[in-house]
Enzyme design. Structure first.
Site, PDB file in Angstrom:
ATOM      1  N   CYS A   1       1.738   4.336   7.404  1.00  0.00           N
ATOM      2  CA  CYS A   1       1.352   3.950   8.758  1.00  0.00           C
ATOM      3  C   CYS A   1      -0.161   4.124   8.874  1.00  0.00           C
ATOM      4  CB  CYS A   1       2.015   4.853   9.777  1.00  0.00           C
ATOM      5  SG  CYS A   1       3.799   4.889   9.598  1.00  0.00           S
TER       6      CYS A   1
ATOM      7  N   ARG B   1      -2.111  -1.333   4.263  1.00  0.00           N
ATOM      8  CA  ARG B   1      -1.201  -0.198   4.082  1.00  0.00           C
ATOM      9  C   ARG B   1       0.248  -0.602   4.291  1.00  0.00           C
ATOM     10  NH1 ARG B   1      -3.209   5.178   4.420  1.00  0.00           N
ATOM     11  NH2 ARG B   1      -1.241   5.853   5.253  1.00  0.00           N
TER      12      ARG B   1
ATOM     13  N   TRP C   1       5.287   1.774   9.755  1.00  0.00           N
ATOM     14  CA  TRP C   1       6.196   1.307   8.702  1.00  0.00           C
ATOM     15  C   TRP C   1       7.431   2.192   8.837  1.00  0.00           C
ATOM     16  CZ3 TRP C   1       8.553   2.861   4.037  1.00  0.00           C
ATOM     17  CH2 TRP C   1       8.949   1.811   3.200  1.00  0.00           C
TER      18      TRP C   1
ATOM     19  N   ASN D   1       1.502   9.805  11.901  1.00  0.00           N
ATOM     20  CA  ASN D   1       1.873   9.414  10.534  1.00  0.00           C
ATOM     21  C   ASN D   1       2.576  10.600   9.906  1.00  0.00           C
ATOM     22  OD1 ASN D   1       0.542   7.073  10.809  1.00  0.00           O
ATOM     23  ND2 ASN D   1      -1.068   7.509   9.322  1.00  0.00           N
ATOM     24  N   GLY D   2       3.626  10.337   9.142  1.00  0.00           N
ATOM     25  CA  GLY D   2       4.310  11.430   8.457  1.00  0.00           C
ATOM     26  C   GLY D   2       5.758  11.514   8.897  1.00  0.00           C
TER      27      GLY D   2
ATOM     28  N   GLU E   1       5.704  -2.140 -17.173  1.00  0.00           N
ATOM     29  CA  GLU E   1       4.752  -2.526 -16.131  1.00  0.00           C
ATOM     30  C   GLU E   1       4.848  -4.033 -15.848  1.00  0.00           C
ATOM     31  OE1 GLU E   1       3.212  -1.539 -13.800  1.00  0.00           O
ATOM     32  OE2 GLU E   1       1.506  -2.839 -13.421  1.00  0.00           O
TER      33      GLU E   1
ATOM     34  N   LYS F   1       5.846  -5.720 -12.236  1.00  0.00           N
ATOM     35  CA  LYS F   1       4.970  -6.707 -11.568  1.00  0.00           C
ATOM     36  C   LYS F   1       5.786  -7.922 -11.163  1.00  0.00           C
ATOM     37  CE  LYS F   1       2.397  -4.937 -10.756  1.00  0.00           C
ATOM     38  NZ  LYS F   1       1.882  -3.616 -10.925  1.00  0.00           N
TER      39      LYS F   1
ATOM     40  N   GLU G   1       8.447  -7.113  -8.263  1.00  0.00           N
ATOM     41  CA  GLU G   1       7.960  -6.756  -6.922  1.00  0.00           C
ATOM     42  C   GLU G   1       7.321  -7.926  -6.189  1.00  0.00           C
ATOM     43  OE1 GLU G   1       4.960  -3.659  -6.761  1.00  0.00           O
ATOM     44  OE2 GLU G   1       4.100  -4.341  -8.638  1.00  0.00           O
TER      45      GLU G   1
ATOM     46  N   HIS H   1      22.067  -1.643 -28.397  1.00  0.00           N
ATOM     47  CA  HIS H   1      22.961  -0.570 -27.937  1.00  0.00           C
ATOM     48  C   HIS H   1      23.600  -0.903 -26.595  1.00  0.00           C
ATOM     49  CE1 HIS H   1      21.812   1.875 -31.321  1.00  0.00           C
ATOM     50  NE2 HIS H   1      20.536   1.614 -31.047  1.00  0.00           N
TER      51      HIS H   1
ATOM     52  N   LYS I   1       1.542  -0.329   0.454  1.00  0.00           N
ATOM     53  CA  LYS I   1       0.540   0.040  -0.552  1.00  0.00           C
ATOM     54  C   LYS I   1       0.552   1.523  -0.862  1.00  0.00           C
ATOM     55  CE  LYS I   1      -2.744  -0.717  -3.414  1.00  0.00           C
ATOM     56  NZ  LYS I   1      -2.240  -1.201  -4.717  1.00  0.00           N
TER      57      LYS I   1
HETATM   58  C1  F6R Z   1       3.390  -1.302  -8.170  1.00  0.00           C
HETATM   59  C2  F6R Z   1       2.752  -0.258  -7.389  1.00  0.00           C
HETATM   60  C3  F6R Z   1       3.477   1.014  -7.179  1.00  0.00           C
HETATM   61  C4  F6R Z   1       2.492   2.199  -7.233  1.00  0.00           C
HETATM   62  C5  F6R Z   1       3.207   3.499  -6.874  1.00  0.00           C
HETATM   63  C6  F6R Z   1       2.268   4.683  -6.969  1.00  0.00           C
HETATM   64  O1  F6R Z   1       2.554  -2.395  -8.346  1.00  0.00           O
HETATM   65  O2  F6R Z   1       1.663  -0.430  -6.904  1.00  0.00           O
HETATM   66  O3  F6R Z   1       4.501   1.176  -8.101  1.00  0.00           O
HETATM   67  O4  F6R Z   1       1.951   2.248  -8.514  1.00  0.00           O
HETATM   68  O5  F6R Z   1       3.726   3.422  -5.579  1.00  0.00           O
HETATM   69  O6  F6R Z   1       1.203   4.548  -6.087  1.00  0.00           O
HETATM   70  P1  F6R Z   1      -0.109   5.401  -6.268  1.00  0.00           P
HETATM   71  O7  F6R Z   1      -0.722   5.009  -7.572  1.00  0.00           O
HETATM   72  O8  F6R Z   1      -0.962   5.038  -5.107  1.00  0.00           O
HETATM   73  O9  F6R Z   1       0.293   6.839  -6.269  1.00  0.00           O
END
Ligand code: F6R
Length: 609
Positions: A2, A27, A74, A100-101, A482, A486, A489, A505, A604
């Site tokens: 948030c 965010r 959020w 927030n929280g 990774e 990508k 998501e 397996h 984010k």
């Molecule tokens: C995927 C992505 C998330 C973050 C994860 C950790 O593209 O961005 O998987 O990597 O939420 O976030 P941080 O690095 O901010 O702790």
């Protein structure tokens, strides 16, 4: 995830708050609201959905004043509807709060407020209990009422508070959620994140845990929980607000993918002396201290945890220290064997991820030294760590992490090489040859980015797929994870990554005619084995797109398509191999018309457990 913004001054509170909330859109949010203080009243507007909905509701010129607080929400407790949006008011409408929280004991507080004070709640949120508590305690001294209220709550919070009959003060308090105060001219600001105020000021105070801030238009006073005045240095933010804009690209994600050569160069070269010694930018890690480390735990979430998987290989290979990578949300629940001889490496782009922060705190409690790799100066992870290695990637706005990942990798290489060299276990020739390879990476990344047209053609072919597999061996396993994350998501295509040796397996049962496989085959020493894996899935009629180093033509013969990355040592290939996979996810998402920078259900910065 948030966002909080507050304003008090001579200007328009509405303008300042709405601009701030817009700057925090990255965010993630699902509703927003704003409270303005005017003539002993609090005017309130809230809307669910896009910020534009709220802006439309605040157009009338009589909806403005010189004091106000705003919020993007959020949903955590309660659905993302207008009633649940902040600000929340006390029952008598005299107090407004943004939060927030998470308030952990909100159910018992709600019960108490209902039973003992007859409060009728208007929302399903945990946050509303804060407004109601302050409302109960408020008898003319807002600061005391806030203090009394926060004594009742358990959990994490950054809270901004205003009252109808206090036209000259905003009060804020923080515990385990980010909060800053911005110093303006003839005005002051409150915000959860620095970008919210960057359009107005570059001078800020970072508020620490358990501190309470009293903000007037001419002054910002910070107190500790016992109301002792705290003196705090002003932090002058150097980064440019324009750096947080798209800079000519269609989406932040694309911009950030193309910023990788620069981000990697900065993160690497600013830490190398002329004689190619590694300088850890203020981190004191002596030979004795390194020799004393008997285990490294890397903790992180999502993409950062996949950087962590590569870190294990690097620490074991270059520094000779047994290492493990753990998902931060699991780490603290398995009673990890952490002690004073443990180095805990926390990786976090935002520095505000709750799971990573809690893992950090658990490791700290058990005596570990905490060294974090983080992209945000002043973030909670950065502040709570013993040492911080910043990724100089610049602000990462797109939800899907790209440049943070590759710069996190660079930090891990530097750290592992530094430790190996300090211990004397890494031969000089090997050290120099890996560094030479790393120094070529920025130019090679620029080369990889030139494959975009080829990747776009592949995306046009594959965007209709419902399922995709990624396989690899050695350091290609982390890249496969990774790459798969990508894709899922931002495209919402179901994808699955697995170590190639594990296929037979169980997972191979899923392979049939035209099943799409991305095969990461960049590790020379495992190349033959990968060829066998390709044969294995081709025999079951899979469609194979391989990623290999230039010159490795055998893979092209057995694959349906091949994407080449520039030739390089196996050790550094993960930094290059991930980039075509980022571009592929991006272009498939583009074909599918997805909201690339803000994929559904994602935010984010994940500040809830
Ligand atoms: C995927 C992505 C998330 C973050 C994860 C950790 O593209 O961005 O998987 O990597 O939420 O976030 P941080 O690095 O901010 O702790």
């Amino acid at each position: 995830m948030c966002g909080i913004v507050g304003y008090i001054g001579d200007g328009s509170a509405k303008e300042a708050i709405l601009t701030g909330l817009k700057n925090l859109e990255y965010r993630g949010y699902d509703s927003a609201g704003i409270a303005i203080g005017k003539k002993d009243k609090i005017l309130l507007r809230k809307e669910s959905g896009e910020l534009e909905n709220l802006i439309a509701k605040t157009q009338k010129s009589d909806f403005d004043g010189t004091i106000g607080i705003g919020h993007t929400r959020w949903a955590t407790h309660g659905s993302p509807i207008r009633e649940n949006a902040h600000p929340h008011l006390s029952a008598d409408g005299r107090v407004a709060i943004v939060h927030n929280g998470i308030i952990e004991n909100y159910i018992e507080l709600k019960h108490m407020l209902t039973e003992e004070h007859g409060i009728i709640f208007k929302s399903e949120t945990d946050s509303e209990v804060i407004a109601q508590l302050i409302g109960i305690y408020y008898e003319g001294d807002l600061l005391e009422a806030v203090r009394a209220a926060v004594k009742c709550v358990r959990g994490a919070y950054a809270i901004g508070v205003m009252a109808a009959d206090v036209s000259d003060t905003i009060i804020a308090v923080r515990k385990d959620a980010p909060l800053i105060a911005g110093i303006g001219e003839g005005c002051n600001y409150l915000a959860s994140d620095i970008p919210a105020v960057l359009g107005h000021t570059r001078d800020i105070y970072v508020i620490e845990n358990d501190e309470i801030v009293v903000i007037t238009k001419d002054d910002i006073k910070i107190y500790d929980e016992d109301m002792t005045r705290v003196s705090r240095d002003i932090m002058h933010v150097e980064w440019d607000a324009a750096a947080a804009e798209k800079g000519g690209y269609e989406d932040f994600m694309k911009k950030e993918i193309f910023e990788q050569p620069r981000g990697v160069k900065e993160t690497l070269e600013r830490r190398l002396t002329e004689g190619d010694e590694i300088w850890l930018d203020g981190i004191e890690l002596s030979k004795e201290e390194i020799e004393n480390i008997d285990r490294i735990y890397i903790v992180a979430c999502g993409t950062a945890s996949y950087a962590g998987i590569q870190g294990v290989t690097l620490f074991e290979k270059f520094a000779g220290i047994p290492s493990e990578s753990d998902i931060a949300s699991e780490f603290r629940y398995r009673n990890p064997l952490v002690n004073e001889r443990t180095l805990c490496v926390c990786i976090s782009q935002s520095g505000e991820t709750t799971d990573t922060l809690e893992a950090l705190r658990e490791a700290k409690r058990k005596g570990a030294r905490i060294l974090s790799i983080c992209n945000v100066v002043g973030s909670s992870v950065a502040r709570e760590s013993d040492d911080v290695m910043f990724t100089w990637a610049g602000p990462e706005i797109a939800v899907a992490s790209t440049k943070a990942y590759t710069t996190q990798l660079i930090c891990l290489y530097l750290l592992a090489l530094y430790m190996g060299r300090a211990k004397g276990t890494l031969p000089d020739a090997e050290y120099r040859s890996v560094l030479a390879e790393l120094k070529q990476i920025p130019d090679k990344l620029t080369e990889v980015l030139k494959t975009e047209d080829q990747i776009k053609t592949l995306a046009e072919k594959f965007y209709i797929k419902e399922q995709v597999f990624y396989i690899g061996r050695g350091m290609d396993v982390g890249t496969a994870f990774e790459a798969s994350l990508k894709l899922k998501e931002i495209t919402y295509i179901n994808s699955f990554a697995i170590a190639a040796g594990e296929l037979k397996h169980g997972t191979i049962a899923l392979v049939r005619n035209q099943t799409l496989f991305f095969v990461l085959a960049t590790q020379d020493k495992l190349y033959e084995k990968m060829l066998s894996n390709i044969e294995e899935i081709k025999a079951r009629k899979a469609y194979v797109v391989s990623v290999a180093k230039e010159g490795n033509t055998r893979v092209a013969k057995v694959s349906d398509e091949t994407i080449y990355i520039p030739n390089c040592a196996d050790d550094v290939a993960p930094i290059l191999a991930v980039v075509p996979m980022q571009l592929l996810a991006y272009h498939i998402a583009k074909m599918l018309k997805r909201n690339i920078d803000k994929p559904r259900n994602l935010a984010k910065s994940v500040t809830v457990e």
